[in-house]
Design a protein around this motif. Structure first.
Motif, PDB file in Angstrom:
ATOM      1  N   ALA A 459      52.432  23.955  24.480  1.00 53.78           N
ATOM      2  CA  ALA A 459      53.446  24.788  23.667  1.00 53.78           C
ATOM      3  C   ALA A 459      52.999  24.827  22.275  1.00 53.78           C
ATOM      4  O   ALA A 459      53.192  25.822  21.216  1.00 53.78           O
ATOM      5  N   GLY A 460      52.559  23.602  21.626  1.00 50.52           N
ATOM      6  CA  GLY A 460      52.284  23.453  20.219  1.00 50.52           C
ATOM      7  C   GLY A 460      53.686  23.941  19.590  1.00 50.52           C
ATOM      8  O   GLY A 460      54.626  23.353  19.616  1.00 50.52           O
ATOM      9  N   SER A 461      53.390  24.242  18.423  1.00 47.14           N
ATOM     10  CA  SER A 461      54.374  24.643  17.237  1.00 47.14           C
ATOM     11  C   SER A 461      55.627  25.575  18.159  1.00 47.14           C
ATOM     12  O   SER A 461      56.781  25.523  17.190  1.00 47.14           O
ATOM     13  N   GLU A 462      55.371  26.176  19.178  1.00 50.29           N
ATOM     14  CA  GLU A 462      56.343  26.914  19.580  1.00 50.29           C
ATOM     15  C   GLU A 462      57.373  26.098  20.550  1.00 50.29           C
ATOM     16  O   GLU A 462      58.318  26.640  20.980  1.00 50.29           O
ATOM     17  N   ALA A 463      57.154  24.995  20.622  1.00 53.39           N
ATOM     18  CA  ALA A 463      57.889  23.952  21.562  1.00 53.39           C
ATOM     19  C   ALA A 463      59.187  23.695  21.244  1.00 53.39           C
ATOM     20  O   ALA A 463      59.419  23.594  19.873  1.00 53.39           O
ATOM     21  N   THR A 464      59.966  23.517  22.074  1.00 50.14           N
ATOM     22  CA  THR A 464      61.431  23.104  21.870  1.00 50.14           C
ATOM     23  C   THR A 464      61.565  22.091  23.093  1.00 50.14           C
ATOM     24  O   THR A 464      60.910  22.108  23.928  1.00 50.14           O
ATOM     25  N   GLY A 465      62.658  21.121  22.862  1.00 50.74           N
ATOM     26  CA  GLY A 465      62.982  20.299  23.749  1.00 50.74           C
ATOM     27  C   GLY A 465      63.258  21.207  25.268  1.00 50.74           C
ATOM     28  O   GLY A 465      63.265  20.533  26.256  1.00 50.74           O
ATOM     29  N   GLY A 466      64.272  22.406  24.745  1.00 50.86           N
ATOM     30  CA  GLY A 466      64.714  22.907  25.964  1.00 50.86           C
ATOM     31  C   GLY A 466      63.475  23.650  26.781  1.00 50.86           C
ATOM     32  O   GLY A 466      63.812  23.612  28.105  1.00 50.86           O
ATOM     33  N   THR A 467      62.451  24.100  26.310  1.00 49.47           N
ATOM     34  CA  THR A 467      61.293  24.694  26.882  1.00 49.47           C
ATOM     35  C   THR A 467      60.465  23.854  27.378  1.00 49.47           C
ATOM     36  O   THR A 467      60.064  24.317  28.608  1.00 49.47           O
ATOM     37  N   VAL A 468      60.094  22.709  26.898  1.00 45.93           N
ATOM     38  CA  VAL A 468      59.085  21.844  27.348  1.00 45.93           C
ATOM     39  C   VAL A 468      59.384  20.634  28.043  1.00 45.93           C
ATOM     40  O   VAL A 468      58.965  20.336  29.169  1.00 45.93           O
ATOM     41  N   ALA A 469      60.470  19.833  27.552  1.00 46.17           N
ATOM     42  CA  ALA A 469      60.791  18.514  28.149  1.00 46.17           C
ATOM     43  C   ALA A 469      61.777  18.882  29.388  1.00 46.17           C
ATOM     44  O   ALA A 469      62.000  17.906  30.159  1.00 46.17           O
ATOM     45  N   ALA A 470      62.675  19.749  29.034  1.00 43.06           N
ATOM     46  CA  ALA A 470      63.858  19.841  29.934  1.00 43.06           C
ATOM     47  C   ALA A 470      63.219  20.173  31.491  1.00 43.06           C
ATOM     48  O   ALA A 470      63.777  19.551  32.305  1.00 43.06           O
ATOM     49  N   PRO A 471      62.248  21.115  31.628  1.00 46.22           N
ATOM     50  CA  PRO A 471      61.709  21.265  32.883  1.00 46.22           C
ATOM     51  C   PRO A 471      61.129  20.066  33.736  1.00 46.22           C
ATOM     52  O   PRO A 471      61.353  19.576  34.994  1.00 46.22           O
ATOM     53  N   ILE A 472      60.512  19.180  32.783  1.00 46.19           N
ATOM     54  CA  ILE A 472      60.033  17.801  33.350  1.00 46.19           C
ATOM     55  C   ILE A 472      61.185  16.990  33.814  1.00 46.19           C
ATOM     56  O   ILE A 472      61.202  16.402  34.725  1.00 46.19           O
ATOM     57  N   ALA A 473      62.188  16.801  33.064  1.00 46.47           N
ATOM     58  CA  ALA A 473      63.306  16.017  33.442  1.00 46.47           C
ATOM     59  C   ALA A 473      63.818  16.632  34.633  1.00 46.47           C
ATOM     60  O   ALA A 473      64.416  15.638  35.510  1.00 46.47           O
ATOM     61  N   ALA A 474      64.078  17.852  34.936  1.00 44.76           N
ATOM     62  CA  ALA A 474      64.730  18.316  36.171  1.00 44.76           C
ATOM     63  C   ALA A 474      63.906  18.044  37.453  1.00 44.76           C
ATOM     64  O   ALA A 474      64.337  17.510  38.350  1.00 44.76           O
ATOM     65  N   ALA A 475      62.421  18.092  37.114  1.00 43.70           N
ATOM     66  CA  ALA A 475      61.571  17.564  38.298  1.00 43.70           C
ATOM     67  C   ALA A 475      62.027  16.137  38.739  1.00 43.70           C
ATOM     68  O   ALA A 475      61.885  15.863  39.925  1.00 43.70           O
ATOM     69  N   ILE A 476      62.076  15.480  37.665  1.00 45.62           N
ATOM     70  CA  ILE A 476      62.303  13.976  37.624  1.00 45.62           C
ATOM     71  C   ILE A 476      63.680  13.613  38.466  1.00 45.62           C
ATOM     72  O   ILE A 476      63.742  13.004  39.530  1.00 45.62           O
ATOM     73  N   LEU A 477      64.624  14.323  38.002  1.00 42.72           N
ATOM     74  CA  LEU A 477      65.891  14.034  38.561  1.00 42.72           C
ATOM     75  C   LEU A 477      66.101  14.692  39.796  1.00 42.72           C
ATOM     76  O   LEU A 477      66.656  14.262  40.866  1.00 42.72           O
ATOM     77  N   LYS A 478      65.375  15.751  40.220  1.00 40.54           N
ATOM     78  CA  LYS A 478      65.283  16.214  41.559  1.00 40.54           C
ATOM     79  C   LYS A 478      64.430  15.462  42.562  1.00 40.54           C
ATOM     80  O   LYS A 478      65.151  15.057  43.703  1.00 40.54           O
ATOM     81  N   ALA A 479      63.566  14.546  42.139  1.00 43.40           N
ATOM     82  CA  ALA A 479      62.811  13.540  43.002  1.00 43.40           C
ATOM     83  C   ALA A 479      63.786  12.423  43.388  1.00 43.40           C
ATOM     84  O   ALA A 479      63.949  11.863  44.378  1.00 43.40           O
ATOM     85  N   GLY A 480      64.470  11.950  42.189  1.00 40.08           N
ATOM     86  CA  GLY A 480      65.260  10.879  42.336  1.00 40.08           C
ATOM     87  C   GLY A 480      66.685  11.229  43.446  1.00 40.08           C
ATOM     88  O   GLY A 480      66.973  10.082  43.929  1.00 40.08           O
ATOM     89  N   LEU A 481      67.082  12.084  43.171  1.00 35.16           N
ATOM     90  CA  LEU A 481      68.310  12.533  43.863  1.00 35.16           C
ATOM     91  C   LEU A 481      68.107  12.617  45.228  1.00 35.16           C
ATOM     92  O   LEU A 481      68.888  12.913  46.132  1.00 35.16           O
ATOM     93  N   LYS A 482      66.727  13.028  45.745  1.00 37.62           N
ATOM     94  CA  LYS A 482      66.362  12.850  47.415  1.00 37.62           C
ATOM     95  C   LYS A 482      66.692  11.677  47.792  1.00 37.62           C
ATOM     96  O   LYS A 482      66.818  11.561  48.868  1.00 37.62           O
TER      97      LYS A 482
END
Length: 482
Positions: A459-482
């Motif tokens: 995403a480069g200069s258009e990136a924010t933590g909410g748009t780029v990092a948050a979905p990655i964290a959600a995928a990790i949490l989802k796997a861990g909570l299984k």
């Protein structure tokens, strides 16, 4: 006895004593240095010709040795090498060791002091000495999910079990295949090592715990908010919500993302300031609190503390002797504040754990070849980072971040996620780093995560933590909570 014979006898005695002293010095004093010298092929053959224990993830050997028909005797192999390289490291006849292969070496090769009784039994029973197995705390499904979600982006991701401090995932990108360095073809191993040293992105660096630390950006606002709550700061319902905060003693200003005001009225509550990540509110609040209070709170969360897991962790740093403008910048995670992703995950884990900061651990237990447990990790409390009441208030704010603030892309169906985004300036002309940290389920926290994507990834200069990092964290949490 005539004089010539006496002189010859004395000379012979001196030479004999000199020889005896030289041999003693070499065998006793110099022996450790000579044995450790990588040019000493005899030491290499002796070491590699001994059984080395495996490194284990979820019951599977991800690093193991097999007998081979060459001068070294055993060959080290790595399953899913690039996935686990930040943890296992490598074991090479050319460039030595890294990761757990280095920092658990005496357990893996069986020479640890904790294994002396096992070694004695082995000798008395006439058996071949064997190294111990090192069982990690990693969860294979969480590790795989973290690697997949991070993808080709440069950065790192860490997941921690909140109840124990056990590290469930530790991923860094780019990575490398340790098998390339473990080969007994010395020329090939040396060439590959040099290629990795020269490679763009420093793949040999475990970004989760070492290398160049990162500016945390707005994830540091959790510490600023904690400082305000712990010190009983007044006026937390009327923070600066204007479009710009003028730094003290300066004509420079701190603005908000997008350039607008955080509130039409010009004032904003601490909860809403964290929810929408209002820079003006936290910069002004930081100056009200002062650098000493912020530093003390950062230290309670583990900053400026030496940690080993057992690999050494680079200390996260809150700088000393800040003036007022620098304090304002530090309060929003900029300036000279620097962190590791592991440190950021520890902040969320402490908040989710009722305010208690735990020692992060990567090794669950160590077993000898006969499966006897000789070492087992136990929960270790480093100290109370914040009170239980403050931890709950921060949790409530972090829930709002994900529910209706900057972190909505970390939401999970049927699970309440608490989190905080961050978008950290990383240098003139460079795109910002994208951060997310948080935990779930918010009502009964089990897993804490931290994700950083360097320079916004694709995403480069258009990136924010909410748009780029948050979905990655959600995928990790989802796997861990299984």
């Amino acid at each position: 006895m005539n004089a010539p014979i006496r002189k010859l006898a004395v000379a012979s005695l001196v030479l004999f004593m000199a020889l005896l002293l030289a041999v003693t010095y070499i065998q006793v004093v110099q022996a450790p240095t000579l044995n450790a010298d990588p040019r000493n092929r005899r030491t290499l053959y002796q070491e590699f010709n001994s059984h080395r224990g495996p490194i284990i993830v979820d019951g599977t050997n991800v690093a193991y040795s097999q007998e081979v028909d060459d001068d070294y005797g055993y060959q080290r192999f790595y399953s899913d090498g690039a996935l686990y390289a930040p943890v296992t490291g490598f074991y090479s006849v050319v460039v030595g060791r890294a990761g757990l292969e280095r920092y658990s070496n005496n357990l893996l090769n069986g020479s640890s002091d904790s294994l002396w009784f096992n070694r004695l039994q082995t000798v008395l029973m006439g058996k071949t000495p064997q190294g111990s197995s090192v069982e990690t705390t990693l969860d294979a499904s969480v590790q795989e999910a973290a690697a997949k979600a991070l993808g080709e982006n440069r950065g790192a991701a860490v997941a921690i079990d909140i109840a124990t401090g056990n590290i469930l995932a530790m991923v860094t990108s780019p990575s490398y295949d340790p098998n390339d360095l473990a080969t007994h073809d010395r020329a090939a191993a040396a060439n590959r090592y040099q290629e990795l040293l020269d490679a763009d992105g420093d793949p040999l660096i475990n970004r989760a715990i070492a290398g160049d630390t990162y500016p945390p950006g707005s994830v540091f606002k959790l510490i600023t908010a904690a400082t305000a709550l712990e010190t009983g700061q007044q006026g937390l319902d009327e923070l600066d919500g204007t479009d710009a905060y003028r730094l003290p003693q300066s004509s420079s200003t701190v603005g908000n993302f997008g350039g607008g005001a955080c509130s039409p009225s010009g004032s904003i509550s601490l909860l809403d300031a964290l929810r929408i990540s209002c820079n003006t509110a936290f910069a002004s609040l930081g100056n009200q609190l002062g650098d000493a209070a912020l530093r003390a709170q950062a230290d309670r969360f583990g900053f400026d503390t030496a940690l080993s897991i057992p690999m050494p962790v680079t200390e996260s740093r809150f700088p000393d002797d800040l003036d007022a403008p620098q304090t304002a910048l530090a309060a929003i995670g900029q300036g000279s504040v620097r962190v590791t992703p592991l440190q950021v995950a520890m902040i969320s884990a402490a908040i989710g754990g009722g305010g208690m900061l735990l020692q992060p651990q990567l090794v669950k237990q160590v077993r000898t070849a006969d499966l006897t447990v000789v070492e087992r990790a136990e929960r270790h409390e480093l100290g109370q980072a914040v009170s239980a009441e403050t931890a709950q208030e921060l949790t409530d704010m972090m829930i709002e971040v994900v529910k209706s603030g900057t972190g909505t892309r970390a939401q999970l169906s049927g699970v309440t996620v608490a989190g905080k985004t961050g978008t950290a300036e990383s240098g003139t002309g460079k795109a910002p780093h994208a951060w997310f940290t948080g935990f779930a389920p918010a009502e009964n926290p089990r897993i804490a995560v931290a994700v950083v994507v360097e320079n916004g990834g694709s995403a480069g200069s258009e990136a924010t933590g909410g748009t780029v990092a948050a979905p990655i964290a959600a995928a990790i949490l989802k796997a861990g909570l299984k």
